[in-house]
Design an enzyme around this catalytic site. Structure first.
Site, PDB file in Angstrom:
ATOM      1  N   ASP A  95     -19.243  45.063  -6.204  1.00  0.00           N
ATOM      2  CA  ASP A  95     -18.892  43.647  -6.079  1.00  0.00           C
ATOM      3  C   ASP A  95     -19.011  43.021  -7.464  1.00  0.00           C
ATOM      4  OD1 ASP A  95     -19.252  44.548  -3.434  1.00  0.00           O
ATOM      5  OD2 ASP A  95     -19.983  42.584  -2.767  1.00  0.00           O
ATOM      6  N   LYS A 158     -13.866  38.077  -2.631  1.00  0.00           N
ATOM      7  CA  LYS A 158     -15.131  37.633  -2.060  1.00  0.00           C
ATOM      8  C   LYS A 158     -15.413  36.211  -2.519  1.00  0.00           C
ATOM      9  CE  LYS A 158     -20.079  38.855  -2.425  1.00  0.00           C
ATOM     10  NZ  LYS A 158     -21.019  39.891  -2.889  1.00  0.00           N
ATOM     11  N   LYS A 188     -14.159  38.878   1.885  1.00  0.00           N
ATOM     12  CA  LYS A 188     -15.585  38.847   2.187  1.00  0.00           C
ATOM     13  C   LYS A 188     -16.119  37.429   2.032  1.00  0.00           C
ATOM     14  CE  LYS A 188     -20.069  40.751   0.743  1.00  0.00           C
ATOM     15  NZ  LYS A 188     -20.744  41.777  -0.101  1.00  0.00           N
TER      16      LYS A 188
END
Length: 232
Positions: A95, A158, A188
């Site tokens: 991430d 995300k 996300k």
């Protein structure tokens, strides 16, 4: 999956069970792993200094690690090296945080280059999620950042680190991100996902993964709702 069909098991399989506090210890991470296995979450998400992790034999638990966290103001070379080292140490997913200032300035070419550098360092099958810090961005910047992530070969966009003073996920941002990537990338929702109601609204808006630190409480809420008890 709609608000009425998000069961406890459904929710668990969407969760990256997360511990990114700077004061976290290895004992805390061991407890995180044990809790993730017990709850049936999709993954654990930890800081790269916590690697390698010792996972119980036979588990299908995935390991996610952050890169360029939490500011995103690292050079692309540093982010790429951090991501590659994490994968060598056992990470399945990375991430990464974008340079949020570049998104604010509309410099999407730089964003694409930044993301592409990390993608090149951690090619498939490693999953690359791109944290855009949506609460700090205009709608135009959210769209631009998502398009840059897609062009650079990312697998997910995300919402948030959960550490930015502007805040975490919002239903509006998740929906806009989902509309922009059109199912070609995952979305996300992270930062402030604490209850079943939160999970339901983000999934309904298009989230396909949830970043959650308080997974036990959220899933207990989900289990209670599934059994007919009120969660509100």
């Amino acid at each position: 999956m709609t608000e009425t069909t998000l069961t406890s098991a459904d929710a668990a399989r969407l969760i990256d069970h997360t511990l990114l506090k700077p004061e976290a210890t290895r004992a805390d991470v061991d407890a995180l792993i044990a809790e993730a296995v017990e709850l049936g979450t999709y993954s654990v998400c930890v800081s790269p200094s916590m690697l390698p992790l010792v996972l119980p034999e036979g588990t299908d638990l995935k390991v996610a690690v952050v890169a360029g966290f939490p500011s995103g103001k690292h050079t692309s070379a540093v982010k790429a090296a951090e991501a590659a080292e994490a994968v060598r140490a056992g990470a399945d997913e990375v991430d990464m945080v974008i340079d949020v200032g570049a998104a604010v300035a509309g410099d999407y070419a730089s964003l694409e280059e930044d993301i592409a550098a990390v993608r090149q360092a951690v090619p498939a099958p490693t999953v690359l999620k791109v944290i855009i810090e949506s609460a700090a961005l205009s709608d135009d910047a959210i769209v631009g950042a998502c398009k840059a992530a897609e062009s650079a070969g990312a697998d997910f966009v995300k919402t948030s680190t959960g550490f930015h003073p502007a805040g975490g996920a919002s239903e509006h941002a998740v929906r806009l991100m989902a509309e922009t990537v059109g199912g070609r990338l995952g979305v996300k929702a992270s930062g402030g996902v604490r209850t079943l109601a939160d999970a339901q609204k983000y999934v309904a808006a298009g989230a396909t993964r949830l970043g959650v630190s308080g997974s036990r409480a959220l899933l207990a809420d989900s289990a209670a709702a599934s059994s007919g008890a009120s969660s509100y």
